[in-house]
Design a protein around this motif. Sequence first.
Motif, short mmCIF file in Angstrom:
data_model
loop_
_atom_site.label_atom_id
_atom_site.label_comp_id
_atom_site.label_asym_id
_atom_site.label_seq_id
_atom_site.Cartn_x
_atom_site.Cartn_y
_atom_site.Cartn_z
N MET A 3 28.74 84.28 27.83
CA MET A 3 28.54 82.98 28.47
C MET A 3 29.22 81.93 27.62
SD MET A 3 25.11 81.21 29.98
CE MET A 3 24.22 80.80 28.49
N HIS A 27 23.29 88.17 32.41
CA HIS A 27 23.61 87.73 33.77
C HIS A 27 24.45 88.77 34.47
CE1 HIS A 27 22.19 83.67 32.73
NE2 HIS A 27 22.75 83.90 31.55
N TYR A 53 30.91 84.94 35.85
CA TYR A 53 31.38 83.93 34.90
C TYR A 53 30.29 82.88 34.79
CZ TYR A 53 34.03 79.67 33.58
OH TYR A 53 34.46 78.51 32.98
N ARG A 54 29.77 82.70 33.58
CA ARG A 54 28.68 81.73 33.39
C ARG A 54 28.99 80.85 32.19
NH1 ARG A 54 28.01 82.77 37.74
NH2 ARG A 54 26.31 83.87 38.79
N THR A 55 28.46 79.61 32.24
CA THR A 55 28.68 78.64 31.17
C THR A 55 27.38 77.90 30.88
OG1 THR A 55 29.14 76.78 32.65
CG2 THR A 55 31.02 78.20 32.08
N SER A 56 27.26 77.39 29.69
CA SER A 56 26.14 76.48 29.39
C SER A 56 26.63 75.42 28.42
CB SER A 56 24.96 77.26 28.79
OG SER A 56 23.85 76.37 28.65
N TYR A 95 26.17 72.15 28.26
CA TYR A 95 25.43 70.97 27.83
C TYR A 95 23.98 71.26 27.46
CZ TYR A 95 29.66 68.71 29.27
OH TYR A 95 30.97 68.35 29.35
N ARG A 96 23.58 72.55 27.54
CA ARG A 96 22.26 72.90 27.03
C ARG A 96 22.46 74.03 26.05
NH1 ARG A 96 17.09 75.78 29.11
NH2 ARG A 96 18.67 77.21 29.88
N ASP A 105 22.25 77.27 24.47
CA ASP A 105 21.75 78.52 25.06
C ASP A 105 22.76 79.60 24.70
OD1 ASP A 105 20.23 80.26 26.55
OD2 ASP A 105 20.75 79.39 28.51
N HIS A 161 34.80 83.21 40.58
CA HIS A 161 34.01 83.15 39.35
C HIS A 161 33.38 84.51 39.00
CE1 HIS A 161 33.52 78.52 38.59
NE2 HIS A 161 34.77 78.90 38.64
#
Lengths: 457, 457, 457
Positions: free
Chosen positions: A102, A122, A133-136, A138-139, A141, A331
């Motif tokens: 991620m 995920h 495809y995953r992103t974080s 602004y938090r 994680d 994605h």
Amino acid sequence: MTASSALLGEFQTPADWIPQSNEAWELMHKLYPICRSITGEGVRRTLAILGERIPLTLFEVPSGTPVFDWEVPREWNVRAAWINGPDGERIVDLREHSLHLMSYSTPVRATLSLEELRPHLHALPDHPDWIPYRTSYYREDWGFCLTQRRLEALRPGNYDVCIDSTLSQGHLTYAECFVPGATADEFLIFTHVCHPSLCNDNLTGIAVAAALASELLRSRPQLSYRFVFAPGTIGSITWLARNDAAVARVRHGLVLGLLGDRGPLTYKRSRRGNAIVDRIASAVLPAIDSGARLVDFSPDGDDERQLCSPGVNLPVGRLTRTPNNEYAEYHSSADDFSLVDRTSLAQSLAACAAVLRMADRNCAYVNLNPKCEPRLGKYGLFRSVGGRHPGEFEHALLWVLNQSDGERDLLAIAERSQLPFATLASAADALLEARLLEPCRSSSNKDEPHVSVGSNP
Amino acid sequence: MTASSALLGEFQTPADWIPQSNEAWELMHKLYPICRSITGEGVRRTLAILGERIPLTLFEVPSGTPVFDWEVPREWNVRAAWINGPDGERIVDLREHSLHLMSYSTPVRATLSLEELRPHLHALPDHPDWIPYRTSYYREDWGFCLTQRRLEALRPGNYDVCIDSTLSQGHLTYAECFVPGATADEFLIFTHVCHPSLCNDNLTGIAVAAALASELLRSRPQLSYRFVFAPGTIGSITWLARNDAAVARVRHGLVLGLLGDRGPLTYKRSRRGNAIVDRIASAVLPAIDSGARLVDFSPDGDDERQLCSPGVNLPVGRLTRTPNNEYAEYHSSADDFSLVDRTSLAQSLAACAAVLRMADRNCAYVNLNPKCEPRLGKYGLFRSVGGRHPGEFEHALLWVLNQSDGERDLLAIAERSQLPFATLASAADALLEARLLEPCRSSSNKDEPHVSVGSNP
Amino acid sequence: MTASSALLGEFQTPADWIPQSNEAWELMHKLYPICRSITGEGVRRTLAILGERIPLTLFEVPSGTPVFDWEVPREWNVRAAWINGPDGERIVDLREHSLHLMSYSTPVRATLSLEELRPHLHALPDHPDWIPYRTSYYREDWGFCLTQRRLEALRPGNYDVCIDSTLSQGHLTYAECFVPGATADEFLIFTHVCHPSLCNDNLTGIAVAAALASELLRSRPQLSYRFVFAPGTIGSITWLARNDAAVARVRHGLVLGLLGDRGPLTYKRSRRGNAIVDRIASAVLPAIDSGARLVDFSPDGDDERQLCSPGVNLPVGRLTRTPNNEYAEYHSSADDFSLVDRTSLAQSLAACAAVLRMADRNCAYVNLNPKCEPRLGKYGLFRSVGGRHPGEFEHALLWVLNQSDGERDLLAIAERSQLPFATLASAADALLEARLLEPCRSSSNKDEPHVSVGSNP
């Protein structure tokens, strides 16, 4: 394709763009393995490869820089990321696929039970063999992405997790390629460079933009062209926050992306809905792809969300083939080289070129002899024996003269007369030479000298 | 239906309005026998019964008061009216049906031959069993209305005619029910109260308006609502002549009438044609009645003739079911309780409520962060893990932000985005709470304190 | 058709115009043989014959006079023109058909081989029995036109060529017929008079214009009507260059021509596209010819090219039947009396009359009592017994009152209300008499006294 006329010359068919499509294809292969995100070495390596093909100016914006309601985030880099299973076997490894991690995962070194690990994994139940495809961004994680099939095979036990990443004060990196034209009026081309190993989204956008820039550099355009290669969302926000002068010069623009799949060309109108670029797209795309679609603006999608926000409201449309989220592979790891092909890329290139060509040639004129027709025969522009119906070129002369009141541009005359734009453009050239017309560029800053883009602070 | 949310809360189906429809039905039965006209005790008795259900302010305007090109007429009252035939038999009697006497008939006590009487008798040859409705407000005259069958049976001989009426200096009576809202901007609801024993036209209008007022009084509306119960034509002229301040506050309006027959809902647009209330009607009515019709303004019909005269030109539409003159029973004794039903009434109530609800909630906003999107995650308004397509509520947030330039209201955003109005309204609420929006009421007098309606002089 | 109401009175059907059509037919026969061109005795003889029917003012503009980008050409006259063949036989002779000589041919007296002669001979390969119409106004040249069949029969040998023409300082001749109206606002009717023996193009235009002028002279129009009979192109350019004052008074106009063939009526809109005359044509033509066509402006055709040039931009449309170049016989000897018929001419006359009638009657009004309806009964304009639906005339009264804000004219009210224009016009007359309306002529020079047309220099 000759060096001088290149993109801005005669109408080209998709077949004329096969050489550039092949080069784009090679470029995409070079860029595919890189683990990109919105900041970090992945973007820099991508831009370095791009810089071997077209001249780029790089910009590095420090973490923490305020940009409208946002601030430039910390820079993220990763050296390694993997999970070992209960028997020490490697479950996932970033080296195998850049989607496995991620994006913006915080550093981790831990041993977790499957139960503890599970919320960080995920997968896509409906597509058991694809990696999502995953992103974080602004938090804080961390997470891994893997196939549903692999996920389901995990047995209870202890898992060693390693994410050797850094989140630290650094920079957001973007690049511009500027092609100066006869006027300071700009055509802005925007494409995002933040996605890891995803092919259609958006190696195609990067490669198409690079090919267009390369062709334009061999032309003598009227407009100036600014290509911006930047991370999605935060990149366009950062660019907008730092480029008031360039923004004021934008007369037309395109967001490019998702240009290699086999779906039809899809043009999404600007927020204005009737900007010149919108009308050009509507005029040229059907001739290049009979299935081409023209859709209304909506505030989702790519960087047009920022470029068309109400306080910016640039005349910028978006050209894709199948749009975001309208194809299953979007994605996911299935967005690879099997999803795209060089024929579609060539057609996308031809479509972009057609839009640019018409925008570059379009102009409003003032008829300098507006009371009655001029006596065209005097200028060698009309056959001497009368009694027969005028031909298409003579019609084009009459249309351009009749409509050129300084407001209606060639595009509007083409729309009203149903004559080909190119014929009207030739007629305008002949009338210009006869000093019967005067160009009338609508922009208020048409005589303003080109202001060079601020250098990297 | 709870006391607080009532009419302005969640969307209600016609079935939700059955209780109110039943109450309206009872009210109509109480009002039916009264002999009403444009002035006199019939109107006062009607308003007194209405006043038992909703708080009313009564206005009495003296005969002779000039109102634009008109003046308030003398007050008409009648105690008895009948004709006895050659054998002393009672031919017609006002006590049997209030339609038997032509409204505003002058006092008469005379013995006439059939020949002399004949010009004063009105019937409907095409509908031999119906009594017509006739008036002579502005020319001194008298007349009786009876069935064609009765008329044809009259034999030669002497007829005793008695009309015990008075035409004298008095007043024109009308009433208002005012529901104050958070703002002084007003929604005007107008219905005529001058027709004698006619059921659809217009006991249904009176009863529906009363039910709406009753529900609104249990709500906390944004807009203020002014219900005017007045005689047709001269009543709206008189109201307009005396209420410049209220007229200036009208943002939307509806003329209500003919709401109980089995025909489809019919909305007639305001003279402006694209007023907000016109667009609301077009948005909400098809969901309530799939056969609902939207028709253009024309300067005939009811009090919209005055409210939409060129020098007044209020944004006021009209809601009916089958309009004036498009059903055979119109203005005859056949417009009775067999023509109307409670299901239609309930549907009409639901339709009015849907219009009022959307008008009350509609608002234009200014995006306080118009350059680029705000970072919604910061306000808890966006999911933290990226890479997936936003859901409907997130789309609604983006649409409201993108379109809120102070001009486009939620209705316009709903029209453009095709998202449900209620979802957009929730999104606007969330953005308001995050201080990302500011409401922008278009009226120039939005901060003007509510001016109380002038009392009876 | 009575002398007073004539053209401007009641609606007339094409059948009502048979007498005028017959007169037009005779006039066309008189004018047919004359060898006309853009200058010279042919035009003068044509106008002299026309002047026997309607009062004309003649204008003679000297050769060399500058008119915008042009100048008035030398005057061309011809006494004889022929070719004799190798055996002395007459090949072509101007006396046989005025099309045989290319218009503006320079004087020639020579003996030429067939090879030398050949480039000066014009024919129509696709129509071997027709003589084409050719001109060379602005390049010194000479030529003969003949049938393809005759051309192919020519044998090698020596040909005697004689063109006894003159090109010399002289004048361009045109004429006006002015019909003064109650106001100085003008309706311009333009028709070209330069074509030699061609029947549809444009003896029909000349004859129809003359018939309309003749009828108008027996009417009492509101507008003033100016008929201009001038050579095509250079004639309208010359007229425009010399008539600024009249141009400023033009409120509507029609170019007339090609009005006798059996094709459908075809109205070509003005450059403005929504001028009043455009809307009138759209309102009246379908009732006269169910196949009537309304087509958009284009800068080809007849004198509308000059009248609708961008610096002039008059509200002038064009009425023809089959337009220029859309029929095979166009500009050839086959455009003779077999191509046209009196029934079509009568229908064209009725169509022109309908346009003129509506333009003459059309007017915008201001409602002098704009707040609420006036009490029409007070003015004797409404029946006294109420309760019934108003009739068509009462509806027309209400529509005129409701819409008369000084902007919307009767035509606009007819478009919106779907009521007949004539009924609305009667309603407006009644309201004018009741002093409830005031006419509001939109022109800025409505009170300007009529300026007499400059006399012949």
